[in-house]
Write a protein that holds these residues in place. Structure first.
Motif, mmCIF file in Angstrom:
data_model
loop_
_atom_site.group_PDB
_atom_site.id
_atom_site.type_symbol
_atom_site.label_atom_id
_atom_site.label_comp_id
_atom_site.label_asym_id
_atom_site.label_seq_id
_atom_site.Cartn_x
_atom_site.Cartn_y
_atom_site.Cartn_z
ATOM 1 N N ASP A 77 -3.692 12.139 -16.792
ATOM 2 C CA ASP A 77 -5.141 11.907 -16.902
ATOM 3 C C ASP A 77 -5.936 12.988 -16.176
ATOM 4 O O ASP A 77 -6.946 13.477 -16.679
ATOM 5 C CB ASP A 77 -5.512 10.541 -16.327
ATOM 6 C CG ASP A 77 -5.380 9.417 -17.337
ATOM 7 O OD1 ASP A 77 -5.275 9.700 -18.545
ATOM 8 O OD2 ASP A 77 -5.389 8.248 -16.908
ATOM 9 N N ILE A 78 -5.454 13.347 -14.986
ATOM 10 C CA ILE A 78 -6.146 14.371 -14.200
ATOM 11 C C ILE A 78 -6.204 15.692 -14.964
ATOM 12 O O ILE A 78 -7.197 16.415 -14.921
ATOM 13 C CB ILE A 78 -5.458 14.555 -12.822
ATOM 14 C CG1 ILE A 78 -5.718 13.320 -11.955
ATOM 15 C CG2 ILE A 78 -5.915 15.822 -12.129
ATOM 16 C CD1 ILE A 78 -4.884 13.262 -10.690
ATOM 17 N N HIS A 107 -0.418 1.791 -19.843
ATOM 18 C CA HIS A 107 -0.996 1.186 -18.643
ATOM 19 C C HIS A 107 -1.177 -0.319 -18.853
ATOM 20 O O HIS A 107 -0.869 -1.118 -17.964
ATOM 21 C CB HIS A 107 -2.331 1.854 -18.301
ATOM 22 C CG HIS A 107 -3.024 1.250 -17.134
ATOM 23 N ND1 HIS A 107 -2.554 1.383 -15.839
ATOM 24 C CD2 HIS A 107 -4.146 0.493 -17.059
ATOM 25 C CE1 HIS A 107 -3.365 0.731 -15.027
ATOM 26 N NE2 HIS A 107 -4.325 0.185 -15.745
ATOM 27 N N PHE A 108 -1.629 -0.709 -20.020
ATOM 28 C CA PHE A 108 -1.803 -2.123 -20.345
ATOM 29 C C PHE A 108 -0.471 -2.866 -20.236
ATOM 30 O O PHE A 108 -0.396 -3.936 -19.632
ATOM 31 C CB PHE A 108 -2.399 -2.278 -21.752
ATOM 32 C CG PHE A 108 -2.536 -3.703 -22.190
ATOM 33 C CD1 PHE A 108 -3.546 -4.503 -21.674
ATOM 34 C CD2 PHE A 108 -1.658 -4.245 -23.113
ATOM 35 C CE1 PHE A 108 -3.674 -5.825 -22.068
ATOM 36 C CE2 PHE A 108 -1.776 -5.568 -23.517
ATOM 37 C CZ PHE A 108 -2.779 -6.359 -22.994
ATOM 38 N N GLU A 109 0.569 -2.279 -20.784
ATOM 39 C CA GLU A 109 1.884 -2.913 -20.714
ATOM 40 C C GLU A 109 2.386 -2.972 -19.268
ATOM 41 O O GLU A 109 2.962 -3.973 -18.838
ATOM 42 C CB GLU A 109 2.884 -2.170 -21.605
ATOM 43 C CG GLU A 109 4.154 -2.951 -21.830
ATOM 44 C CD GLU A 109 5.011 -2.397 -22.953
ATOM 45 O OE1 GLU A 109 5.794 -3.181 -23.496
ATOM 46 O OE2 GLU A 109 4.909 -1.186 -23.282
ATOM 47 N N GLN A 143 3.704 9.278 -34.245
ATOM 48 C CA GLN A 143 2.959 8.193 -33.647
ATOM 49 C C GLN A 143 2.336 8.706 -32.349
ATOM 50 O O GLN A 143 3.011 9.355 -31.546
ATOM 51 C CB GLN A 143 3.876 7.013 -33.357
ATOM 52 C CG GLN A 143 3.157 5.836 -32.766
ATOM 53 C CD GLN A 143 4.113 4.697 -32.454
ATOM 54 O OE1 GLN A 143 5.317 4.832 -32.570
ATOM 55 N NE2 GLN A 143 3.569 3.575 -32.047
ATOM 56 N N ILE A 144 1.069 8.421 -32.160
ATOM 57 C CA ILE A 144 0.382 8.835 -30.937
ATOM 58 C C ILE A 144 0.333 7.640 -29.998
ATOM 59 O O ILE A 144 -0.082 6.552 -30.373
ATOM 60 C CB ILE A 144 -1.039 9.341 -31.236
ATOM 61 C CG1 ILE A 144 -0.959 10.579 -32.129
ATOM 62 C CG2 ILE A 144 -1.776 9.638 -29.945
ATOM 63 C CD1 ILE A 144 -2.299 11.090 -32.571
ATOM 64 N N ILE A 145 0.793 7.867 -28.780
ATOM 65 C CA ILE A 145 0.791 6.815 -27.764
ATOM 66 C C ILE A 145 -0.081 7.294 -26.610
ATOM 67 O O ILE A 145 0.111 8.385 -26.081
ATOM 68 C CB ILE A 145 2.219 6.509 -27.285
ATOM 69 C CG1 ILE A 145 3.049 6.023 -28.472
ATOM 70 C CG2 ILE A 145 2.205 5.471 -26.170
ATOM 71 C CD1 ILE A 145 4.497 5.798 -28.182
ATOM 72 N N TYR A 146 -1.021 6.466 -26.242
ATOM 73 C CA TYR A 146 -1.990 6.824 -25.213
ATOM 74 C C TYR A 146 -1.623 6.197 -23.864
ATOM 75 O O TYR A 146 -0.976 5.155 -23.801
ATOM 76 C CB TYR A 146 -3.386 6.358 -25.623
ATOM 77 C CG TYR A 146 -3.891 7.049 -26.859
ATOM 78 C CD1 TYR A 146 -4.471 8.306 -26.769
ATOM 79 C CD2 TYR A 146 -3.761 6.468 -28.111
ATOM 80 C CE1 TYR A 146 -4.922 8.962 -27.901
ATOM 81 C CE2 TYR A 146 -4.207 7.118 -29.252
ATOM 82 C CZ TYR A 146 -4.788 8.361 -29.137
ATOM 83 O OH TYR A 146 -5.221 9.006 -30.261
ATOM 84 N N LEU A 167 0.909 11.246 -24.238
ATOM 85 C CA LEU A 167 2.087 11.521 -23.417
ATOM 86 C C LEU A 167 3.179 12.216 -24.209
ATOM 87 O O LEU A 167 3.259 12.079 -25.425
ATOM 88 C CB LEU A 167 2.627 10.206 -22.856
ATOM 89 C CG LEU A 167 1.654 9.478 -21.931
ATOM 90 C CD1 LEU A 167 2.186 8.110 -21.585
ATOM 91 C CD2 LEU A 167 1.420 10.286 -20.668
ATOM 92 N N ASN A 168 4.035 12.920 -23.496
ATOM 93 C CA ASN A 168 5.134 13.624 -24.163
ATOM 94 C C ASN A 168 6.258 12.662 -24.557
ATOM 95 O O ASN A 168 6.343 11.540 -24.081
ATOM 96 C CB ASN A 168 5.651 14.775 -23.297
ATOM 97 C CG ASN A 168 6.291 14.300 -22.011
ATOM 98 O OD1 ASN A 168 6.923 13.260 -21.956
ATOM 99 N ND2 ASN A 168 6.115 15.078 -20.952
ATOM 100 N N HIS A 169 7.113 13.139 -25.405
ATOM 101 C CA HIS A 169 8.189 12.330 -25.984
ATOM 102 C C HIS A 169 9.132 11.770 -24.912
ATOM 103 O O HIS A 169 9.519 10.598 -24.970
ATOM 104 C CB HIS A 169 8.971 13.168 -27.004
ATOM 105 C CG HIS A 169 10.131 12.462 -27.608
ATOM 106 N ND1 HIS A 169 9.968 11.456 -28.534
ATOM 107 C CD2 HIS A 169 11.462 12.600 -27.408
ATOM 108 C CE1 HIS A 169 11.166 11.000 -28.872
ATOM 109 N NE2 HIS A 169 12.087 11.688 -28.214
ATOM 110 N N SER A 170 9.509 12.573 -23.943
ATOM 111 C CA SER A 170 10.473 12.109 -22.941
ATOM 112 C C SER A 170 9.898 10.993 -22.078
ATOM 113 O O SER A 170 10.605 10.047 -21.716
ATOM 114 C CB SER A 170 10.962 13.267 -22.061
ATOM 115 O OG SER A 170 9.923 13.773 -21.283
#
Length: 128
Positions: free
Chosen positions: A84-85, A12-14, A4-7, A91-94
């Motif tokens: 982002d920079i 940020h929305f959450e 699963q890819i999480i952006y 993002l990574n798993h941890s």
């Protein structure tokens, strides 16, 4: 098993939703504390005053929890900004694991706060 890819934008929305919820809780606590101040000056019964002190302590503790949650969100936002920079939108798993743990903390705190409010309103309706 499919990954699963999480952006960043999803997290940020959450975070923004949580920040709004925490700000609302802060405003409610101010109202509750104002109500306590009014009642302390009107009530003389020791039993009721002890209960008011209990709620005051609970509201202080909950305010400290809110502050800590807000700080944690800010740290997460800084981490995401760093990604982002670097041009890393995924993002990574941890980090995602920490976010999910934080989500669970928010859910737990939401229930604790709802129970506290219910108890406080019950107390007020019983003694008003």
């Amino acid at each position: 098993m499919e990954k699963q890819i999480i952006y960043n934008s999803d997290l940020h929305f959450e975070h923004k939703l949580w920040q709004s919820e925490l700000a609302f809780w802060e405003d409610e606590l101010k109202s509750f504390n104002n109500r306590l101040s009014e009642l302390v000056t009107r009530w003389t019964d020791k039993k009721n005053l002890v209960q008011l002190e209990h709620y005051q302590n609970q509201f202080v503790l909950h305010g400290a929890v809110i502050d800590k949650l807000q700080d944690n969100i800010a740290m997460h936002e800084v981490n995401m900004s760093d990604h982002d920079i670097k041009g890393e939108d995924v993002l990574n798993h941890s980090f995602v694991k920490k976010h999910i743990e934080f989500r669970n903390k928010m859910e737990t705190q939401r229930q604790i706060y709802a129970d506290l409010k219910k108890e406080f309103f019950h107390f007020l309706s019983k003694h008003m």
